[in-house]
Design an enzyme around this catalytic site. Structure first.
Site, PDB file in Angstrom:
ATOM      1  N   THR A  32      -3.429  -3.989   3.451  1.00 54.05           N
ATOM      2  CA  THR A  32      -4.163  -2.802   2.920  1.00 54.05           C
ATOM      3  C   THR A  32      -3.327  -1.665   3.411  1.00 54.05           C
ATOM      4  O   THR A  32      -2.902  -1.538   4.579  1.00 54.05           O
ATOM      5  CB  THR A  32      -5.692  -2.532   3.814  1.00 54.05           C
ATOM      6  OG1 THR A  32      -6.378  -3.911   3.248  1.00 54.05           O
ATOM      7  CG2 THR A  32      -6.602  -1.527   3.031  1.00 54.05           C
TER       8      THR A  32
ATOM      9  N   SER B  39       2.736   3.913  -8.434  1.00 53.23           N
ATOM     10  CA  SER B  39       2.146   2.624  -8.661  1.00 53.23           C
ATOM     11  C   SER B  39       0.558   2.772  -8.963  1.00 53.23           C
ATOM     12  O   SER B  39       0.007   1.957  -9.223  1.00 53.23           O
ATOM     13  CB  SER B  39       2.190   2.091  -7.051  1.00 53.23           C
ATOM     14  OG  SER B  39       1.176   2.661  -6.041  1.00 53.23           O
TER      15      SER B  39
ATOM     16  N   THR C 117       7.690   6.454  -4.274  1.00 52.44           N
ATOM     17  CA  THR C 117       8.352   7.501  -3.742  1.00 52.44           C
ATOM     18  C   THR C 117       9.601   7.145  -3.204  1.00 52.44           C
ATOM     19  O   THR C 117      10.436   8.305  -3.231  1.00 52.44           O
ATOM     20  CB  THR C 117       7.346   7.637  -2.555  1.00 52.44           C
ATOM     21  OG1 THR C 117       6.148   8.194  -2.804  1.00 52.44           O
ATOM     22  CG2 THR C 117       8.020   8.910  -1.550  1.00 52.44           C
TER      23      THR C 117
ATOM     24  N   CYS D 287     -16.223  -3.736   6.726  1.00 54.40           N
ATOM     25  CA  CYS D 287     -15.033  -3.594   7.867  1.00 54.40           C
ATOM     26  C   CYS D 287     -13.706  -3.846   7.554  1.00 54.40           C
ATOM     27  O   CYS D 287     -13.580  -5.000   6.837  1.00 54.40           O
ATOM     28  CB  CYS D 287     -15.930  -4.413   9.131  1.00 54.40           C
ATOM     29  SG  CYS D 287     -17.528  -3.836   9.366  1.00 54.40           S
TER      30      CYS D 287
ATOM     31  N   THR E 210       3.783   2.726  -2.552  1.00 52.51           N
ATOM     32  CA  THR E 210       2.734   2.196  -1.566  1.00 52.51           C
ATOM     33  C   THR E 210       1.436   2.305  -1.862  1.00 52.51           C
ATOM     34  O   THR E 210       0.667   1.446  -1.518  1.00 52.51           O
ATOM     35  CB  THR E 210       3.128   3.047  -0.258  1.00 52.51           C
ATOM     36  OG1 THR E 210       2.664   4.361  -0.419  1.00 52.51           O
ATOM     37  CG2 THR E 210       4.430   2.843   0.144  1.00 52.51           C
ATOM     38  N   ASP E 211       0.889   2.950  -2.811  1.00 54.41           N
ATOM     39  CA  ASP E 211      -0.445   3.326  -3.072  1.00 54.41           C
ATOM     40  C   ASP E 211      -1.334   2.005  -3.596  1.00 54.41           C
ATOM     41  O   ASP E 211      -2.147   1.721  -2.949  1.00 54.41           O
ATOM     42  CB  ASP E 211      -0.598   4.527  -4.018  1.00 54.41           C
ATOM     43  CG  ASP E 211      -0.249   5.722  -3.569  1.00 54.41           C
ATOM     44  OD1 ASP E 211      -0.130   5.918  -2.336  1.00 54.41           O
ATOM     45  OD2 ASP E 211      -0.133   6.810  -4.337  1.00 54.41           O
TER      46      ASP E 211
HETATM   47  N1  ASP Z   1       2.371   7.647  -5.351  1.00 59.59           N
HETATM   48  C1  ASP Z   1       3.231   6.911  -4.589  1.00 59.59           C
HETATM   49  C2  ASP Z   1       3.140   5.588  -5.386  1.00 59.59           C
HETATM   50  O1  ASP Z   1       2.505   4.648  -4.883  1.00 59.59           O
HETATM   51  C3  ASP Z   1       3.338   6.786  -3.358  1.00 59.59           C
HETATM   52  C4  ASP Z   1       4.232   5.883  -2.406  1.00 59.59           C
HETATM   53  O2  ASP Z   1       5.265   5.220  -3.096  1.00 59.59           O
HETATM   54  O3  ASP Z   1       4.207   5.865  -1.361  1.00 59.59           O
HETATM   55  O4  ASP Z   1       4.013   5.153  -6.269  1.00 59.59           O
END
Ligand code: ASP
Length: 343
Positions: A166, A59, A14, A279, A90-91
């Site tokens: 995570t 990602s 993103t 958990c 981030t994913d």
């Molecule tokens: N869909 C994006 C990715 O993981 C989300 C992000 O970068 O926050 O590439």
């Protein structure tokens, strides 16, 4: 004074996306377009170089081949930079950071993953602060040595050990947690490094790499009322070598004979079964309850407090490197890159 140097590796995510007005979806930009949005980068006075993926990736499309590609870029440039910043979606960032912690053995330089929840071109983006602080920490040294010689994730004022993270929030800027390990640094007016938590590299050992991943593994998340055919279909996957069992609480599973029998049979057939907890905080303690004692007796291995992301990438990495199941089990039982606490 020597000029510090950082290599930025842009993989996508993103942070470098723009809205395609035709489709209404976010699509990747190239790095030059990103750096235009962060002109302050040059104020560091560091030598900053960039290697950008030709086709930046979301990602969700990143897996073992790309982990190896990123690690190879780090290795090829290892002697020429003080540290590395990897811009990544981030994913699946926690998976890639975990994988790199197992690929890059005896790391003595920082490899810091970061990204953002809002694209860099958006006024309220979290991306600028994340990139700027990551670069500062990637270049940070004391007595000539890197302060954080680890694979890390930096997000929203916290630097975490990568294989402890995570993604827990699809909305907030504070998107990552490291529930079982303290942050390696917290960022406010000052950057406060948590020195006791940072891994000290073995000075004598040179950088080594494990560049093979074997994906003959599966994750089985237990739920009450599981169907026998479902368990059979997972355990019957052809070529399956390793199973990550996501269990209840501190490692518990149904004590029903039919379930335990199937797990025992899988282990007898050579499948390595690792017990990790559903958990987010805490550790597996096999044998604490009757419902986990049976797994232990069947030959299930404790995953301690490992995350799913670290367990998945560690298993793939071990199956890629070793043939001998006893060797693989012994590595699952120890911390290879600070990913578990065994005591
Ligand atoms: N869909 C994006 C990715 O993981 C989300 C992000 O970068 O926050 O590439």
């Amino acid at each position: 004074m020597e000029q510090r140097s950082v290599l930025i590796i842009y993989t996508g995510g993103t942070i470098g996306m723009v809205l395609n007005s035709d489709t209404g979806s976010l699509q990747p930009l190239n790095f030059d377009q990103i750096s235009e949005h962060v002109p302050d980068l040059m104020k560091f006075g560091f030598r900053l170089d960039t290697i950008s993926f030709e086709d930046p990736l979301d990602s969700s499309d990143i897996g073992p081949d790309i982990w190896i590609k990123i690690a190879s870029i780090v290795m090829d440039n290892y002697d020429n930079y003080d540290g590395f910043v990897i811009l990544h979606g981030t994913d699946t960032m926690a998976y890639t950071a975990s994988a790199l912690s197992f690929i890059l053995r005896n790391l003595s330089k920082p490899v810091i993953f970061t990204g953002s929840q809002l694209p860099i071109g958006v006024l309220r983006t979290d991306g600028k602060e994340n990139i700027i602080t990551s670069i500062e920490m990637a270049a940070a040294k004391e007595d000539g040595k890197a302060i954080v010689p680890e694979v890390c994730v930096y997000f929203e004022n916290k630097l975490f050990r990568g294989n402890r993270t995570t993604k827990i929030n699809a909305e907030n800027f504070s998107a990552f947690q490291s529930a079982n390990y303290p942050p390696l640094a917290e960022v406010g007016i000052n950057i406060k490094y948590n020195r006791e938590a940072i891994l000290i590299p073995n000075k004598k050992a040179p950088l080594q790499t494990f560049l093979n991943f074997d994906n003959h593994i599966a994750i089985l998340k237990l739920f009450p009322g599981m169907n026998k055919a479902f368990i059979d279909s997972i355990l019957g996957i052809s070529g399956l070598k390793g199973l990550i069992l996501e269990t209840f609480g501190p490692g518990n599973a149904p004590a029903d004979e039919w379930f335990v029998k199937r797990i025992r049979k899988a282990i007898d057939n050579g499948i390595i079964v690792l017990d990790i907890t559903q958990c987010s905080t805490g550790s597996v303690i096999l044998g604490r309850y009757e419902t986990s004692r049976k797994l232990y007796e069947a030959g299930v291995i404790s995953g301690y407090d490992i995350t799913t992301e670290a367990a998945t990438t560690k298993m793939m990495c071990l199956f890629g490197k070793y043939q001998n199941p006893e060797e693989i089990k012994s590595y699952l039982n120890i911390s290879m890159a600070g990913e578990i606490t065994t005591n």
